[in-house]
Design a protein around this motif. Sequence first.
Motif, PDB file in Angstrom:
ATOM      1  N   ALA A  73       0.847  -1.192   0.000  1.00  5.80           N
ATOM      2  CA  ALA A  73       0.000   0.000   0.000  1.00  5.80           C
ATOM      3  C   ALA A  73       0.883   1.243   0.000  1.00  5.80           C
ATOM      4  O   ALA A  73       2.115   1.157   0.144  1.00  5.80           O
ATOM      5  CB  ALA A  73      -0.936  -0.003   1.208  1.00  5.80           C
ATOM      6  N   THR A  74       0.260   2.404  -0.169  1.00  6.26           N
ATOM      7  CA  THR A  74       0.983   3.677  -0.146  1.00  6.26           C
ATOM      8  C   THR A  74       0.331   4.627   0.849  1.00  6.26           C
ATOM      9  O   THR A  74      -0.883   4.558   1.092  1.00  6.26           O
ATOM     10  CB  THR A  74       1.012   4.345  -1.536  1.00  6.26           C
ATOM     11  N   ILE A  75       1.154   5.506   1.418  1.00  4.37           N
ATOM     12  CA  ILE A  75       0.681   6.550   2.325  1.00  4.37           C
ATOM     13  C   ILE A  75       1.230   7.877   1.841  1.00  4.37           C
ATOM     14  O   ILE A  75       2.441   8.012   1.622  1.00  4.37           O
ATOM     15  CB  ILE A  75       1.148   6.297   3.774  1.00  4.37           C
ATOM     16  N   ASP A  76       0.358   8.867   1.671  1.00  5.23           N
ATOM     17  CA  ASP A  76       0.771  10.215   1.284  1.00  5.23           C
ATOM     18  C   ASP A  76       0.398  11.177   2.402  1.00  5.23           C
ATOM     19  O   ASP A  76      -0.779  11.278   2.779  1.00  5.23           O
ATOM     20  CB  ASP A  76       0.087  10.658  -0.015  1.00  5.23           C
ATOM     21  N   HIS A 119       5.760  10.779   0.566  1.00  5.98           N
ATOM     22  CA  HIS A 119       5.179   9.587  -0.052  1.00  5.98           C
ATOM     23  C   HIS A 119       5.864   8.355   0.530  1.00  5.98           C
ATOM     24  O   HIS A 119       7.095   8.289   0.587  1.00  5.98           O
ATOM     25  CB  HIS A 119       5.356   9.619  -1.568  1.00  5.98           C
ATOM     26  N   MET A 120       5.060   7.383   0.963  1.00  3.97           N
ATOM     27  CA  MET A 120       5.614   6.199   1.606  1.00  3.97           C
ATOM     28  C   MET A 120       4.995   4.933   1.021  1.00  3.97           C
ATOM     29  O   MET A 120       3.775   4.835   0.867  1.00  3.97           O
ATOM     30  CB  MET A 120       5.357   6.244   3.123  1.00  3.97           C
ATOM     31  N   ASN A 121       5.846   3.971   0.692  1.00  3.23           N
ATOM     32  CA  ASN A 121       5.400   2.643   0.301  1.00  3.23           C
ATOM     33  C   ASN A 121       5.558   1.714   1.492  1.00  3.23           C
ATOM     34  O   ASN A 121       6.598   1.723   2.165  1.00  3.23           O
ATOM     35  CB  ASN A 121       6.226   2.115  -0.876  1.00  3.23           C
ATOM     36  N   ILE A 122       4.530   0.890   1.748  1.00  2.69           N
ATOM     37  CA  ILE A 122       4.598  -0.077   2.841  1.00  2.69           C
ATOM     38  C   ILE A 122       4.202  -1.451   2.314  1.00  2.69           C
ATOM     39  O   ILE A 122       3.455  -1.564   1.339  1.00  2.69           O
ATOM     40  CB  ILE A 122       3.687   0.323   4.027  1.00  2.69           C
ATOM     41  N   SER A 123       4.698  -2.496   2.969  1.00  2.00           N
ATOM     42  CA  SER A 123       4.440  -3.862   2.529  1.00  2.00           C
ATOM     43  C   SER A 123       3.244  -4.452   3.264  1.00  2.00           C
ATOM     44  O   SER A 123       2.754  -3.890   4.257  1.00  2.00           O
ATOM     45  CB  SER A 123       5.677  -4.740   2.765  1.00  2.00           C
ATOM     46  N   GLN A 124       2.783  -5.594   2.773  1.00  2.00           N
ATOM     47  CA  GLN A 124       1.665  -6.283   3.409  1.00  2.00           C
ATOM     48  C   GLN A 124       2.024  -6.670   4.839  1.00  2.00           C
ATOM     49  O   GLN A 124       3.181  -6.887   5.165  1.00  2.00           O
ATOM     50  CB  GLN A 124       1.302  -7.533   2.616  1.00  2.00           C
ATOM     51  N   MET A 139       5.526  -2.230   7.741  1.00  2.00           N
ATOM     52  CA  MET A 139       6.494  -3.184   7.231  1.00  2.00           C
ATOM     53  C   MET A 139       7.223  -2.614   6.007  1.00  2.00           C
ATOM     54  O   MET A 139       6.590  -2.119   5.072  1.00  2.00           O
ATOM     55  CB  MET A 139       5.790  -4.492   6.849  1.00  2.00           C
ATOM     56  N   ASN A 140       8.555  -2.666   6.053  1.00  2.00           N
ATOM     57  CA  ASN A 140       9.418  -2.212   4.949  1.00  2.00           C
ATOM     58  C   ASN A 140       9.030  -0.828   4.428  1.00  2.00           C
ATOM     59  O   ASN A 140       8.833  -0.635   3.225  1.00  2.00           O
ATOM     60  CB  ASN A 140       9.383  -3.214   3.792  1.00  2.00           C
ATOM     61  N   PRO A 141       8.897   0.164   5.309  1.00  2.00           N
ATOM     62  CA  PRO A 141       8.530   1.494   4.817  1.00  2.00           C
ATOM     63  C   PRO A 141       9.676   2.157   4.043  1.00  2.00           C
ATOM     64  O   PRO A 141      10.837   2.109   4.463  1.00  2.00           O
ATOM     65  CB  PRO A 141       8.219   2.263   6.106  1.00  2.00           C
ATOM     66  N   GLU A 142       9.326   2.734   2.909  1.00  2.00           N
ATOM     67  CA  GLU A 142      10.263   3.516   2.101  1.00  2.00           C
ATOM     68  C   GLU A 142       9.600   4.858   1.819  1.00  2.00           C
ATOM     69  O   GLU A 142       8.622   4.924   1.079  1.00  2.00           O
ATOM     70  CB  GLU A 142      10.608   2.804   0.803  1.00  2.00           C
ATOM     71  N   GLN A 167      13.920   4.742   5.380  1.00  2.00           N
ATOM     72  CA  GLN A 167      13.896   3.388   4.853  1.00  2.00           C
ATOM     73  C   GLN A 167      14.347   2.438   5.952  1.00  2.00           C
ATOM     74  O   GLN A 167      15.414   2.620   6.539  1.00  2.00           O
ATOM     75  CB  GLN A 167      14.801   3.247   3.626  1.00  2.00           C
ATOM     76  N   CYS A 168      13.528   1.431   6.241  1.00  2.00           N
ATOM     77  CA  CYS A 168      13.874   0.457   7.275  1.00  2.00           C
ATOM     78  C   CYS A 168      13.026  -0.800   7.073  1.00  2.00           C
ATOM     79  O   CYS A 168      12.119  -0.823   6.238  1.00  2.00           O
ATOM     80  CB  CYS A 168      13.667   1.040   8.678  1.00  2.00           C
ATOM     81  N   GLU A 169      13.339  -1.827   7.850  1.00  2.00           N
ATOM     82  CA  GLU A 169      12.577  -3.066   7.725  1.00  2.00           C
ATOM     83  C   GLU A 169      11.224  -2.967   8.415  1.00  2.00           C
ATOM     84  O   GLU A 169      10.203  -3.391   7.861  1.00  2.00           O
ATOM     85  CB  GLU A 169      13.379  -4.236   8.303  1.00  2.00           C
ATOM     86  N   THR A 170      11.199  -2.443   9.622  1.00  2.00           N
ATOM     87  CA  THR A 170       9.941  -2.253  10.346  1.00  2.00           C
ATOM     88  C   THR A 170       9.987  -0.924  11.092  1.00  2.00           C
ATOM     89  O   THR A 170      11.043  -0.505  11.566  1.00  2.00           O
ATOM     90  CB  THR A 170       9.678  -3.379  11.367  1.00  2.00           C
ATOM     91  N   LEU A 171       8.848  -0.276  11.169  1.00  2.00           N
ATOM     92  CA  LEU A 171       8.707   0.959  11.935  1.00  2.00           C
ATOM     93  C   LEU A 171       7.547   0.768  12.899  1.00  2.00           C
ATOM     94  O   LEU A 171       6.393   0.698  12.494  1.00  2.00           O
ATOM     95  CB  LEU A 171       8.429   2.148  11.010  1.00  2.00           C
ATOM     96  N   GLU A 172       7.882   0.625  14.179  1.00  2.00           N
ATOM     97  CA  GLU A 172       6.864   0.438  15.204  1.00  2.00           C
ATOM     98  C   GLU A 172       6.597   1.772  15.888  1.00  2.00           C
ATOM     99  O   GLU A 172       7.521   2.551  16.137  1.00  2.00           O
ATOM    100  CB  GLU A 172       7.313  -0.598  16.231  1.00  2.00           C
ATOM    101  N   PHE A 173       5.329   2.023  16.194  1.00  2.00           N
ATOM    102  CA  PHE A 173       4.980   3.292  16.835  1.00  2.00           C
ATOM    103  C   PHE A 173       3.892   3.057  17.872  1.00  2.00           C
ATOM    104  O   PHE A 173       3.092   2.119  17.782  1.00  2.00           O
ATOM    105  CB  PHE A 173       4.519   4.322  15.799  1.00  2.00           C
ATOM    106  N   GLN A 174       3.888   3.914  18.870  1.00  2.00           N
ATOM    107  CA  GLN A 174       2.869   3.896  19.913  1.00  2.00           C
ATOM    108  C   GLN A 174       2.589   5.329  20.330  1.00  2.00           C
ATOM    109  O   GLN A 174       3.514   6.099  20.619  1.00  2.00           O
ATOM    110  CB  GLN A 174       3.322   3.082  21.124  1.00  2.00           C
ATOM    111  N   ILE A 175       1.316   5.701  20.323  1.00  2.00           N
ATOM    112  CA  ILE A 175       0.899   7.064  20.645  1.00  2.00           C
ATOM    113  C   ILE A 175      -0.115   7.001  21.777  1.00  2.00           C
ATOM    114  O   ILE A 175      -1.110   6.275  21.690  1.00  2.00           O
ATOM    115  CB  ILE A 175       0.279   7.768  19.422  1.00  2.00           C
ATOM    116  N   ASP A 176       0.139   7.748  22.838  1.00  2.00           N
ATOM    117  CA  ASP A 176      -0.810   7.883  23.941  1.00  2.00           C
ATOM    118  C   ASP A 176      -1.343   9.314  23.930  1.00  2.00           C
ATOM    119  O   ASP A 176      -0.569  10.277  24.037  1.00  2.00           O
ATOM    120  CB  ASP A 176      -0.146   7.600  25.289  1.00  2.00           C
TER     121      ASP A 176
END
Length: 245
Positions: free
Chosen positions: A167-170, A183-188, A215-218, A230-239
């Motif tokens: 998928a893509t995120i703009d 612009h970001m591409n992400i994997s399944q 997953m795999n964000p570019e 660019q990385c393999e995984t980007l984990e986030f947590q927002i409170d």
Amino acid sequence: LVTVEEAHFTYSTKPATSNLDHFMHFVKTKAENLKVVLAESPKYTGLRAHDEAPRYMGDGFVVLASNLVHLYYYMDQAGKVPERTEMLCLPSGEMVEPASPSWGLDIQCGKGTDFSYGPWADRQRELLYKFFFPPDFQPLETTRIPQPGDMRTAKRFDIRLNTLNDATIDILFSKQKETRAIHMNISQGSFFDMSIPWVVENENGYNSKINGTLMNPEATTSLTYRDFLQCETLEFQIDMIYPKF
């Protein structure tokens, strides 16, 4: 505005999460070529804030577009609070109270999924939220705990979204009517969970939570230096804490 080319709905029931409740309602939906659009109302004649969207696609700003989306909405039909609460024993040996009624929405996005967001879209989200839940500018009151014989209540609304394909995120923003973007591409397998409190449980107010993994964000930008992330995984947590006062 939500549009689909074709959609199929299935409603049914199944056992509730807790044996204190009657049963669980659920609706399964399969929607093809779905779009979620923030669009102006052509017949609105009131005051308008001069706040132009950074990009229009057709009739408005497209927040979500996907070739195929599966939706699963569920809600426990709540029972009554018993005279005596029986504690449950977890595999770890810890004793806990029975879970509150479940209530939530699961979203699975298939091929051709594009997300768009940014400061302008977030301002529209805030306007919609204030319309449906207008603030009264009073200190929050702690929600009354249901007593024996009262109906049990759901304490939160849970949203889970995950992608079954790439998928893509703009992230769109503008300055002096010039649109810029990340612009970001992400994997399944990318997902996010959001928990929205429906009650005020203590003196500190309430706390909305968002967490997830990309997953795999570019990511690239429309600025001079294009490479952004660019990385393999980007984990986030927002409170997001909403205080009582």
